[in-house]
Write a protein that holds these residues in place. Structure first.
Motif, PDB file in Angstrom:
ATOM      1  N   TYR A   1      11.792  -4.326  -5.721  1.00  0.00           N
ATOM      2  CA  TYR A   1      11.301  -4.796  -4.428  1.00  0.00           C
ATOM      3  C   TYR A   1      12.079  -6.041  -4.011  1.00  0.00           C
ATOM      4  O   TYR A   1      12.415  -6.875  -4.840  1.00  0.00           O
ATOM      5  N   ASP A  54      12.293   2.647   0.734  1.00  0.00           N
ATOM      6  CA  ASP A  54      11.361   2.340   1.823  1.00  0.00           C
ATOM      7  C   ASP A  54      11.880   1.084   2.515  1.00  0.00           C
ATOM      8  O   ASP A  54      11.739  -0.007   1.984  1.00  0.00           O
ATOM      9  N   HIS A  88      -2.950  -4.379  -3.202  1.00  0.00           N
ATOM     10  CA  HIS A  88      -2.354  -3.055  -3.020  1.00  0.00           C
ATOM     11  C   HIS A  88      -3.424  -2.161  -2.405  1.00  0.00           C
ATOM     12  O   HIS A  88      -4.517  -2.025  -2.968  1.00  0.00           O
ATOM     13  N   TYR A 138       2.849   3.955   1.507  1.00  0.00           N
ATOM     14  CA  TYR A 138       3.890   3.646   0.538  1.00  0.00           C
ATOM     15  C   TYR A 138       3.399   2.573  -0.415  1.00  0.00           C
ATOM     16  O   TYR A 138       2.367   1.971  -0.222  1.00  0.00           O
ATOM     17  N   GLN A 139       4.150   2.398  -1.434  1.00  0.00           N
ATOM     18  CA  GLN A 139       3.686   1.552  -2.533  1.00  0.00           C
ATOM     19  C   GLN A 139       4.106   0.108  -2.320  1.00  0.00           C
ATOM     20  O   GLN A 139       5.111  -0.330  -2.828  1.00  0.00           O
ATOM     21  N   LYS A 140       3.323  -0.634  -1.572  1.00  0.00           N
ATOM     22  CA  LYS A 140       3.633  -2.040  -1.451  1.00  0.00           C
ATOM     23  C   LYS A 140       2.339  -2.842  -1.485  1.00  0.00           C
ATOM     24  O   LYS A 140       1.265  -2.312  -1.325  1.00  0.00           O
ATOM     25  N   VAL A 141       2.488  -4.112  -1.738  1.00  0.00           N
ATOM     26  CA  VAL A 141       1.342  -4.999  -1.727  1.00  0.00           C
ATOM     27  C   VAL A 141       1.492  -6.001  -0.591  1.00  0.00           C
ATOM     28  O   VAL A 141       2.597  -6.307  -0.162  1.00  0.00           O
TER      29      VAL A 141
END
Lengths: 115, 111
Positions: free
Chosen positions: A33, A56, B91, B96-99
């Motif tokens: 990230y 993403d 989260h 989608y996978q984000k915090v």
């Protein structure tokens, strides 16, 4: 073991120049990230890589920002034609599988100052 | 809109003076709440993950708790070395996978 490393630790550039920021994630971590942290602001999500999947990019603030991850490991965040508002700390984090429930381990950040 | 709010923005305590930091969230479907500590000039350092209401985690002088709307980070008898910015991140169920991170609470513990 080694943690997440980032380079350079500090970068001063002139408005309009391009910069590249590097992130070395923890070995074996498939998720990576990028975040931006401006003074007095929370961490702002920029981009997320998971394995060989398409990244993403939904958090990238403009088309001047791009990132790539080579070989599923090292990542480079590129900012073209830098502007003064790009000045911030750019943080990289990695996690084991990127399912969102896992701990993200952060690097020390790159402090970018655009004059 | 999913939001994470931390309070207070800054907190100054005397050494030994216990207190709590708050992280409130309005998210659709919490999947995990994280607490991090960030020292000046460094990246955030993981402290705790909480997944469901009623869950508690402890580490030394820190204890994190979670309800359906907020989390508290309790600091018992703090020491000057506990001075740092404490970040909360959530989260949530999404595409989608984000915090989402809060803006943090800057804690100063005075000897």
């Amino acid at each position: 073991g080694a943690g997440v490393s980032q380079s350079p630790s500090n970068k001063v550039t002139e408005k309009g120049k391009d910069v590249e920021l590097r992130c070395d994630p923890i070995s074996g971590h498939t998720a990576l990230y990028w975040y931006r942290q401006s003074l007095g602001q929370g961490l702002e999500f920029l981009i997320y890589f998971q394995g060989n999947s398409a990244p993403d990019k939904s958090g990238l603030p403009s088309d001047r920002f791009s990132a790539e991850r080579t070989g599923g490991s090292v990542s480079t965040l590129t900012i073209q034609r830098t502007q003064q508002e790009d000045s911030a700390v750019y943080l990289c984090a990695s996690s084991l599988a990127g399912n969102g429930k896992e701990t993200q381990y952060f690097g020390p950040g790159t402090r970018l100052l655009v004059l | 809109e999913d939001q994470v709010t931390q309070s207070p923005e800054a907190l100054r305590l005397q050494e030994g003076e216990s207190s709590s930091l708050n992280c409130s969230y309005t998210v659709s479907g919490l999947r995990g709440l994280f607490w991090y500590r960030q020292d000046p000039g460094k990246g955030p350092e993981f402290l705790f993950t909480l997944y469901s209401a009623g869950e508690e985690k402890e580490k030394e002088r820190l204890k994190a708790t979670l309800t359906k709307k907020e989390s508290f980070l309790h600091i018992t008898a703090p020491k000057p070395e506990d001075s740092a910015t404490y970040l909360c991140a959530v989260h949530f169920s999404g595409g989608y996978q984000k915090v989402t991170f809060g803006t943090g609470t800057k804690l100063q513990v005075i000897p």
